[in-house]
Design a protein around this motif. Structure first.
Motif: not given
Length: 257
Positions: A3-4, A8, A38, A62, A171, A186, A208, A212-213, A223
Motif C-alpha cells: 500500500t501507498d 491512501t 511510498t 518511489n 504524487s 514502485k 494507491g 506514481n502508484d 489493484s
C-alpha cells in the motif's frame, strides 16, 4: 499486500488511524507480507514505523530506497548518478523556464533557495544550496517544481525532454515532478521484494491514489484505488474502496482477513 501511504493508507493529516493499524496487524497475523510503498523518503518514516510497531519493510522514494522499519536503516539503494543529474537539470533548465530543484539523498535533503517547501520539510531541516550542489552527488530522487504548470502537464514535458535519462512521475496536486533513476519505480522494487518471498504478481494486492502508484497497481494481480484517487488511477484499477479519510484500505483488509 502493498500500500501507498499519503492519500491512501494515511489520513489527510498524515496519521495512521487505529482502525488501519488494527487491519494491518490482522493481515500480518494471517500470514500476509505487508509492504509500504511510498514516495516518502526514509526520514519521513519514523511516525509510520512507530504506528506499526516497526514491523516489515518500506519501499521509499518511489522505489529508489528499501528501508527496514525494524532497524530504521536503508538496506538497498538505486541512485541517480551525478553525470545523469547534471544532464537532466541542464536540459530542463534550458527548456522549461521557472523550474527550481531539490534532491533527496539516502540521508538528508537539499533544495535551491526558490524551492517552496511543503509538508514535513517546513521544519527547517533542509538547507538552501546552489544548483551545482544539487547535482554534486548521487541522489535517490530529483524533484522539479514549477510555479504555475499543473503536475500532469509538467510530467509530460519532463518525460519528453529527459525520459530517456530518468523515470518521472508525480504524487502531488502542485506542479512537482519526482524523478528516479531510469527504470526505477514502485513496481520494480516491489517485484524484486515479492520474488525474494516467492510471491507472484497474481498473489499481490496493491492500494494507491496517485500516478506514481500506477506501475505498482499494474503489476499487482489485484489493484485498489481509494475514492479520492487521481482520475488516471481510478480508471486503471480493478476496484475502488472508500477514501483515505474513511479508512478505505482498512475496510478491504477487514473483509479479506
Amino acid at each position: 499486500m502493498a500500500t501507498d501511504l499519503d492519500g491512501t493508507a494515511l489520513r489527510t493529516d498524515g496519521t495512521v488511524s487505529p482502525r488501519t493499524v488494527a487491519a494491518f496487524a490482522k493481515a500480518e497475523a494471517a500470514g500476509a507480507v505487508l509492504v509500504f510503498v511510498t514516495g516518502r523518503p526514509p526520514r519521513w518514516m519514523g511516525g509510520v514505523a512507530s504506528a506499526v510497531r516497526h514491523h516489515g519493510l518500506a519501499i521509499c522514494a518511489n522505489g529508489a530506497l528499501i528501508y527496514d522499519l525494524h532497524t530504521e536503516r536503508i538496506v538497498e539503494s538505486h541512485l541517480i548518478a551525478v553525470d545523469v543529474l547534471e544532464e537532466v537539470v541542464a536540459q530542463l533548465r534550458a527548456n522549461v523556464s521557472g523550474l527550481v530543484f531539490s534532491v533527496e539523498y539516502e540521508a538528508g535533503f537539499a533544495h535551491e533557495s526558490d524551492f517552496l517547501l511543503g509538508g514535513l520539510d517546513r521544519k527547517g531541516i533542509a538547507g538552501a544550496v546552489c544548483v551545482e550542489s544539487v547535482t554534486g552527488r548521487p541522489c535517490a530522487k530529483l524533484l522539479a517544481l514549477h510555479p504555475s504548470m499543473g503536475a500532469d502537464e509538467l510530467q509530460a514535458v519532463v518525460h519528453e525532454l529527459v525520459g530517456h535519462l530518468v523515470t518521472a512521475t508525480h504524487s502531488s496536486s502542485r506542479g512537482l515532478i519526482e524523478m528516479s533513476a531510469q527504470g526505477v519505480t514502485k513496481a520494480t522494487a516491489l517485484a524484486a521484494l515479492a520474488a525474494e518471498h516467492g510471491i507472484k504478481p497474481s498473489q499481490a494486492i496493491a492500494f494507491g491514489d496517485m500516478p506514481n502508484d500506477l506501475p505498482m497497481l499494474s503489476w499487482a494481480g489485484t489493484s485498489y484505488a481509494v475514492a479520492n484517487a487521481h482520475p488516471a488511477v481510478l480508471a486503471a484499477v480493478d476496484h475502488v474502496t472508500a477514501a483515505n479519510n474513511d479508512d478505505g484500505v482498512a475496510q478491504v483488509l477487514e473483509t479479506l482477513f
